[in-house]
Design an enzyme around this catalytic site. Structure first.
Site, PDB file in Angstrom:
ATOM      1  N   GLY A 117       0.826  -1.189   0.000  1.00 55.16           N
ATOM      2  CA  GLY A 117       0.000   0.000   0.000  1.00 55.16           C
ATOM      3  C   GLY A 117       0.866   1.246   0.000  1.00 55.16           C
ATOM      4  O   GLY A 117       2.032   1.215   0.406  1.00 55.16           O
ATOM      5  N   CYS A 118       0.317   2.361  -0.458  1.00 57.46           N
ATOM      6  CA  CYS A 118       1.111   3.591  -0.587  1.00 57.46           C
ATOM      7  C   CYS A 118       1.529   4.145   0.772  1.00 57.46           C
ATOM      8  O   CYS A 118       2.719   4.392   1.014  1.00 57.46           O
ATOM      9  CB  CYS A 118       0.343   4.623  -1.400  1.00 57.46           C
ATOM     10  SG  CYS A 118      -1.349   4.935  -0.844  1.00 57.46           S
ATOM     11  N   HIS A 119       0.577   4.342   1.681  1.00 56.68           N
ATOM     12  CA  HIS A 119       0.925   4.825   3.020  1.00 56.68           C
ATOM     13  C   HIS A 119       1.872   3.844   3.701  1.00 56.68           C
ATOM     14  O   HIS A 119       2.843   4.238   4.353  1.00 56.68           O
ATOM     15  CB  HIS A 119      -0.332   4.960   3.893  1.00 56.68           C
ATOM     16  CG  HIS A 119      -1.352   5.919   3.401  1.00 56.68           C
ATOM     17  ND1 HIS A 119      -1.178   7.293   3.431  1.00 56.68           N
ATOM     18  CD2 HIS A 119      -2.598   5.721   2.883  1.00 56.68           C
ATOM     19  CE1 HIS A 119      -2.254   7.880   2.959  1.00 56.68           C
ATOM     20  NE2 HIS A 119      -3.134   6.955   2.618  1.00 56.68           N
ATOM     21  N   ALA A 120       1.576   2.568   3.552  1.00 59.66           N
ATOM     22  CA  ALA A 120       2.381   1.533   4.197  1.00 59.66           C
ATOM     23  C   ALA A 120       3.815   1.549   3.701  1.00 59.66           C
ATOM     24  O   ALA A 120       4.757   1.363   4.477  1.00 59.66           O
ATOM     25  CB  ALA A 120       1.753   0.162   3.973  1.00 59.66           C
ATOM     26  N   SER A 121       4.005   1.766   2.404  1.00 58.08           N
ATOM     27  CA  SER A 121       5.360   1.808   1.856  1.00 58.08           C
ATOM     28  C   SER A 121       6.193   2.877   2.558  1.00 58.08           C
ATOM     29  O   SER A 121       7.332   2.629   2.964  1.00 58.08           O
ATOM     30  CB  SER A 121       5.319   2.084   0.349  1.00 58.08           C
ATOM     31  OG  SER A 121       4.757   1.001  -0.343  1.00 58.08           O
TER      32      SER A 121
END
Length: 323
Positions: A117-121
């Site tokens: 995921g983008c935030h997770a990255s």
């Protein structure tokens, strides 16, 4: 060699960007399923099992249904799932090779890859090396806020921001402001944020959507007094710089260098159009914060998916990507 690629969910935001990034490649043939057959399981199964690589750009339930169409004896087709469905699932490799040499090795030849995921990255890139090095304890009470462009919300959110302008109408004042969301503190990226960062508990996560299309800035504050050895901001920077030295797509920016800022500001948009993630560390002996800037549609989605494909197939990871 030419690889046959099937994008399941090609008309969605991530699918369109994957298609766009593959269009320049001579080693890829993108398979196009007729519109009338897109929801026909039998037709879709034929495309999935005929492909060398399948990208799933679908809601979670639909992604699981598509994975189930992979023939039991098919060990050739590589599946890269951009949904949340398999990011912490057994049998799936998490597609963030910069976490460690072991993560990169696991991607090589993997059949099932969960695209992060983008935030997770951003969060994992900031925290995982610090936990692995013992700088941040695994039980640290982590917090994170992340500002993202509205394209991360998919077609429906994009329409709420862009269609009023096309019709000559102005956005309401409430949408001209950054807006916090997922205030029930149960955002779908939280499981992977905890599992892949090495933390024992999920962080307190505050995502924010802004009135701009693309770009992301993920920030993790740290208190040196709560860290073993009371590591200050400069020491935290040194650990991250050492961990990411030599990486193609993750760059740790110089510490204390105001030239990396825009008149004292840190915009969320400067990595747009690339697969690059830039890491900044700010602070002093008493407080520190790690900021990760990336394109939510690049390293946060389609760019990461293609990087994973390249590694899985044994190709140069930067093929068709901008660092």
């Amino acid at each position: 060699m030419t690889y046959k690629v099937f994008i399941d969910g090609r008309s969605g935001t991530t699918g369109l960007k994957i298609d766009e990034r593959l269009a320049t490649r001579s080693d890829v043939e993108v398979m196009t399923i007729p519109d009338a057959a897109r929801k026909d399981p039998k037709a879709k199964a034929e495309y999935i099992n005929a492909a060398d690589v399948v990208f799933l750009c679908l809601p979670d339930a639909a992604a699981k249904e598509s994975v189930a169409l992979l023939a039991p004896d098919n060990s050739r087709t590589r599946v890269l799932d951009a949904s949340t469905a398999h990011r912490v699932a057994a049998g799936w490799v998490y597609g963030l090779p910069e976490i460690s040499a072991a993560h990169r090795k696991a991607l090589e030849g993997a059949q099932k890859v969960a695209v992060p995921g983008c935030h997770a990255s951003g969060f994992i890139l900031a925290v995982a090396p610090l936990v692995a090095a013992g700088v941040v304890p695994a039980d640290y009470p982590a917090t994170c806020h992340s500002v993202t462009g509205y394209t991360g919300g998919g077609k429906e959110m994009i329409a709420t921001y862009e269609e009023p302008a096309e019709g000559g109408n102005k956005l309401p004042d409430s949408m001209l402001s950054p807006r916090q969301y997922a205030l029930g503190l149960a955002h779908k990226h939280l499981p992977e944020m905890a599992a892949l960062s090495g933390l024992q508990n999920k962080p307190l996560f505050n995502p924010i959507v802004g009135p701009f299309a693309q770009g992301m800035l993920v920030t993790v504050p740290l208190l040196p007094r709560l860290l073993p050895g009371k590591q200050d901001a400069r020491a935290i920077h040194a650990v991250l710089a050492d961990h990411y030295a030599g990486q193609t797509f993750v760059k740790v920016m110089p510490f204390g260098d105001d030239s990396v800022l825009d008149g004292g500001f840190l915009p969320a948009t400067d990595c747009n159009g690339t697969n690059r993630a830039e890491i900044f560390v700010f602070g002093h002996a008493e407080q520190a914060q790690v900021c990760v800037r990336l394109d939510n549609l690049g390293k946060g989605a389609s760019g990461a998916a293609i990087q994973c494909m390249n590694i899985v197939l044994g190709l140069d990871e930067a093929t068709s990507l901008v660092a």
